[in-house]
Design a protein around this motif. Structure first.
Motif, mmCIF file in Angstrom:
data_model
loop_
_atom_site.group_PDB
_atom_site.id
_atom_site.type_symbol
_atom_site.label_atom_id
_atom_site.label_comp_id
_atom_site.label_asym_id
_atom_site.label_seq_id
_atom_site.Cartn_x
_atom_site.Cartn_y
_atom_site.Cartn_z
ATOM 1 N N THR A 7 0.818 -1.205 0.000
ATOM 2 C CA THR A 7 0.000 0.000 0.000
ATOM 3 C C THR A 7 0.857 1.262 0.000
ATOM 4 O O THR A 7 0.348 2.364 -0.098
ATOM 5 N N THR A 8 2.176 1.079 0.120
ATOM 6 C CA THR A 8 3.063 2.241 0.061
ATOM 7 C C THR A 8 3.875 2.144 -1.225
ATOM 8 O O THR A 8 3.972 1.088 -1.840
ATOM 9 N N CYS A 9 4.451 3.295 -1.601
ATOM 10 C CA CYS A 9 5.270 3.313 -2.814
ATOM 11 C C CYS A 9 6.407 2.290 -2.726
ATOM 12 O O CYS A 9 6.987 2.106 -1.657
ATOM 13 N N PRO A 10 6.728 1.665 -3.848
ATOM 14 C CA PRO A 10 7.886 0.765 -3.848
ATOM 15 C C PRO A 10 9.147 1.504 -3.409
ATOM 16 O O PRO A 10 9.269 2.714 -3.618
ATOM 17 N N LYS A 11 10.074 0.759 -2.813
ATOM 18 C CA LYS A 11 11.358 1.366 -2.443
ATOM 19 C C LYS A 11 12.292 1.222 -3.635
ATOM 20 O O LYS A 11 12.973 0.215 -3.797
ATOM 21 N N LEU A 12 12.314 2.214 -4.473
ATOM 22 C CA LEU A 12 13.099 2.179 -5.700
ATOM 23 C C LEU A 12 14.138 3.291 -5.691
ATOM 24 O O LEU A 12 13.804 4.450 -5.497
ATOM 25 N N TYR A 13 15.392 2.919 -5.883
ATOM 26 C CA TYR A 13 16.473 3.880 -6.078
ATOM 27 C C TYR A 13 16.817 3.909 -7.558
ATOM 28 O O TYR A 13 16.569 2.958 -8.295
ATOM 29 N N MET A 14 17.428 5.021 -7.984
ATOM 30 C CA MET A 14 17.951 5.104 -9.359
ATOM 31 C C MET A 14 19.449 5.330 -9.295
ATOM 32 O O MET A 14 19.959 5.890 -8.309
ATOM 33 N N ALA A 15 20.135 4.902 -10.324
ATOM 34 C CA ALA A 15 21.556 5.202 -10.420
ATOM 35 C C ALA A 15 21.861 5.626 -11.852
ATOM 36 O O ALA A 15 21.519 4.910 -12.796
ATOM 37 N N LEU A 16 22.485 6.780 -11.985
ATOM 38 C CA LEU A 16 22.948 7.257 -13.289
ATOM 39 C C LEU A 16 24.410 6.836 -13.397
ATOM 40 O O LEU A 16 25.275 7.358 -12.688
ATOM 41 N N TRP A 51 5.324 -3.297 -7.013
ATOM 42 C CA TRP A 51 4.198 -2.956 -6.146
ATOM 43 C C TRP A 51 3.733 -4.139 -5.311
ATOM 44 O O TRP A 51 3.004 -3.960 -4.343
ATOM 45 N N GLY A 52 4.158 -5.358 -5.686
ATOM 46 C CA GLY A 52 3.632 -6.537 -5.007
ATOM 47 C C GLY A 52 4.572 -7.181 -4.022
ATOM 48 O O GLY A 52 4.147 -7.966 -3.182
ATOM 49 N N GLN A 53 5.846 -6.846 -4.108
ATOM 50 C CA GLN A 53 6.826 -7.521 -3.266
ATOM 51 C C GLN A 53 7.539 -6.523 -2.360
ATOM 52 O O GLN A 53 7.726 -5.359 -2.709
ATOM 53 N N GLU A 54 7.920 -6.995 -1.213
ATOM 54 C CA GLU A 54 8.746 -6.183 -0.336
ATOM 55 C C GLU A 54 10.167 -6.157 -0.887
ATOM 56 O O GLU A 54 10.501 -6.907 -1.809
ATOM 57 N N GLY A 55 10.998 -5.337 -0.307
ATOM 58 C CA GLY A 55 12.384 -5.304 -0.762
ATOM 59 C C GLY A 55 12.728 -3.956 -1.348
ATOM 60 O O GLY A 55 11.882 -3.067 -1.487
ATOM 61 N N VAL A 56 13.969 -3.803 -1.699
ATOM 62 C CA VAL A 56 14.510 -2.546 -2.199
ATOM 63 C C VAL A 56 15.029 -2.805 -3.607
ATOM 64 O O VAL A 56 15.677 -3.816 -3.854
ATOM 65 N N PHE A 57 14.742 -1.916 -4.510
ATOM 66 C CA PHE A 57 15.118 -2.102 -5.905
ATOM 67 C C PHE A 57 15.999 -0.962 -6.373
ATOM 68 O O PHE A 57 15.887 0.172 -5.880
ATOM 69 N N LEU A 58 16.848 -1.259 -7.338
ATOM 70 C CA LEU A 58 17.772 -0.260 -7.872
ATOM 71 C C LEU A 58 17.720 -0.300 -9.387
ATOM 72 O O LEU A 58 18.006 -1.321 -10.006
ATOM 73 N N LEU A 59 17.339 0.830 -9.991
ATOM 74 C CA LEU A 59 17.218 0.951 -11.441
ATOM 75 C C LEU A 59 18.501 1.579 -11.983
ATOM 76 O O LEU A 59 18.846 2.704 -11.622
ATOM 77 N N LEU A 60 19.214 0.839 -12.825
ATOM 78 C CA LEU A 60 20.473 1.335 -13.378
ATOM 79 C C LEU A 60 20.232 1.985 -14.739
ATOM 80 O O LEU A 60 19.728 1.340 -15.663
#
Lengths: 202, 202
Positions: free
Chosen positions: A3-12, A133-142
């Protein structure tokens, strides 16, 4: 479903990436990328954006830009820019980036590579959105610069995201514009929810 | 429902727009905007992108950038950039822009204004997408620079598009990034079709 925003980081990522002749190089910063990705970070509620470059002078340039707009007169002149740039972090490597994320939230991020080229086994936006949106955890978009992330990096990622296509076969978008489209597809309003599989990408 | 891409033009408007203190001004070009919007034009199959500026030196700058990358060595060095920049047209006013469109396709375009501020009676992306794909005619998407299109211009448009929001209330995206998100929402793959009204924009 979270119900909360995904934990998504970005990396340039400025290294390791390809140059035009497919050599692995470290690219120079495009300062507008810093501003644009910072603003996207805040717009889409991502956890932050890392600027990865091993080149000391480039790190100094990035820090100088950030300091200018987040301190003193710069911060007063353009407060929305200041707000955004507070979300940028400069690191010299992906190892340092990962260490920083673990320090902040206690989890090793799950890596998502992006590229304009198609890769076998790449994941669709619909499927990745469901995972975010469905799974817990932290994600990183490269996000790659130059002519894209080096393959040695892509193969270490858990996911490689489909390239962005519009209705044509031309897909040579600058990273700052591609990032906006990716974030909107992955984190944007549920009115753009994916209800059907595509017949064709083109 | 039309089976071909909508006939949509874009215009990057440098006048009349607001400056920070809400005066109507002519803004300077950001050359990266030319490259980015040109690439978006080709990626999303739009009819073309007009750069509107009454300032002669700015027109010369734009033409110089385009000429550099579409002729001679520039065109050879970066062919995808050359392809994209062929789709940019420089005009000194919206009247000249409209005249050009009528010359090319025989129709006066239907105007769609865009802005980061909310306006009463603005149209949602879902509704506008339906109009673009469901009706014949030629459409023109106006993108503002500076602090946005002047109200005198917005009120002349048939539609004003909803602002772009992600999951947060911050919506200060640069025009090149906002344009990418708009085009993807309006012209992108049908797998992102709109099936429900949003509960909330935030």
């Amino acid at each position: 479903m979270r119900t909360t925003c995904p934990k998504l980081y970005m990396a340039l990522v400025h290294f390791p990436v390809y140059n035009k002749t497919r050599q692995v190089v470290a690219t120079s910063l495009t300062t507008l990328n810093l501003h644009d990705l910072a603003r996207l970070t805040v717009t889409y509620g991502t956890q932050g954006c890392y600027v990865v470059t091993p080149l000391q002078r480039q790190q100094e340039l990035a820090r100088h830009v950030i300091a200018h707009w987040t301190q003193g007169y710069g911060a007063v002149y353009n407060p929305t820019r200041a707000t955004a740039l507070h979300h940028l972090h400069i690191v010299d490597s992906l190892e340092a980036l990962e260490h920083d994320i673990v320090q902040h939230c206690g989890h090793i991020p799950r890596y998502i590579a992006t590229d304009a080229r198609p890769f076998p086994g790449s994941i669709s936006y619909a499927a990745l959105r469901e995972i975010l949106w469905g799974q817990e955890g932290v994600f990183l978009l490269l996000l790659g610069t130059g002519w894209g992330l080096a393959e040695e990096l892509i193969t270490r990622c858990e996911y490689i995201l489909d390239p962005i296509y519009g209705p044509t076969s031309y897909n040579h978008l600058p990273v700052r514009v591609a990032a906006g489209i990716m974030l909107d597809r992955l984190l944007g309003s549920p009115r753009f929810s994916m209800m059907q599989e595509p017949v064709s990408d083109l």
